[in-house]
Design a protein around this motif. Structure first.
Motif: not given
Length: 245
Positions: A84-89, A97-108, A113-120
């Protein structure tokens, strides 16, 4: 004594969104397809995707409650996240990854500790259990918690995979080591799901507004739902019977 499946859910990125399904095909020894495929490691984590590690290594609702208000849609190798606080991504977790990190940063939270990377981890979803699990939730137990608290609660607080109706409250805790048949699938219940502060957070607003842990403690524990291993694969649909064997 039989119940019936009422809803099915997956969470493509651990702690970052939920998606409701109408059916699913489970595979022996694996998590629900598309569930916790990815996890978001924070800057203090040493996780590298080579093996399963505990949830403390990842950005999660217990530490960043606004993440709870996120929903998701998985389409191939792409995920669409909505909040509800962010545009759809819409992005590819493996390569953007960086596209996501920029998008999620305002929610953290700034003090975490800040989000740093996505893994599986190849071959398994990043469930909280150290084995690939599917989480089974009893609607009667959910209503018992609501009654104890005197308020309505969204089932999404529990971030489960499968919900069932028609069986007594807390009966699922009697299934340890037993098999349960759901549609064509047989699951072996292995452990109860211990709960954390994530469940105190409203899934619509991302605000902590209900002391679910205190309510659970009135039964002498902080557990809700059970984790099971897929023993026999197959299809599960809404309305399929849930039968303890």
């Amino acid at each position: 004594m039989r119940g019936a499946v009422t809803s099915l859910w997956r969470h493509p990125i651990k702690s970052h969104g939920r998606e409701q399904l109408s059916s699913v095909t489970l595979i022996p020894g694996q998590t629900m397809p598309g569930d916790r495929v990815w996890a978001v490691a924070h800057e203090a984590s040493k996780a590298d995707g080579s093996e399963w590690v505990s949830c403390a290594n990842f950005s999660r609702v217990a530490k960043a409650p606004e993440l709870m208000a996120m929903t998701a849609q998985l389409n191939g190798d792409q995920v669409t996240l909505m909040h509800p606080k962010r545009p759809d991504l819409t992005f590819a977790p493996d390569t953007q990854t960086q596209l996501f990190l920029d998008w999620v940063k305002p929610l953290m939270p700034e003090n975490r500790a800040a989000s740093a990377r996505i893994l599986r981890v190849p071959g398994r979803g990043m469930t909280d259990s150290d084995f690939p699990s599917v989480t089974l939730c009893n609607a009667a137990s959910h209503r018992a918690v609501e009654a104890q608290m005197g308020q309505d609660l969204s089932i999404s607080r529990w971030r489960a995979n499968l919900w069932f109706e028609g069986l007594p409250e807390w009966v699922e805790f009697d299934w340890m080591g037993r098999d349960v048949q759901i549609g064509d699938v047989i699951l072996r219940v292995r452990e109860r799901t211990d709960r954390c502060a994530a469940t105190t957070t409203n899934p619509e607003t991302g605000v902590r507004d209900a002391d679910t842990l205190a309510a659970l403690q009135t039964w002498g524990h902080k557990d809700f739902s059970v984790r099971a291993e897929v023993i026999q694969g197959g299809d599960i649909r809404i309305g399929d019977e849930v039968t303890p064997l």
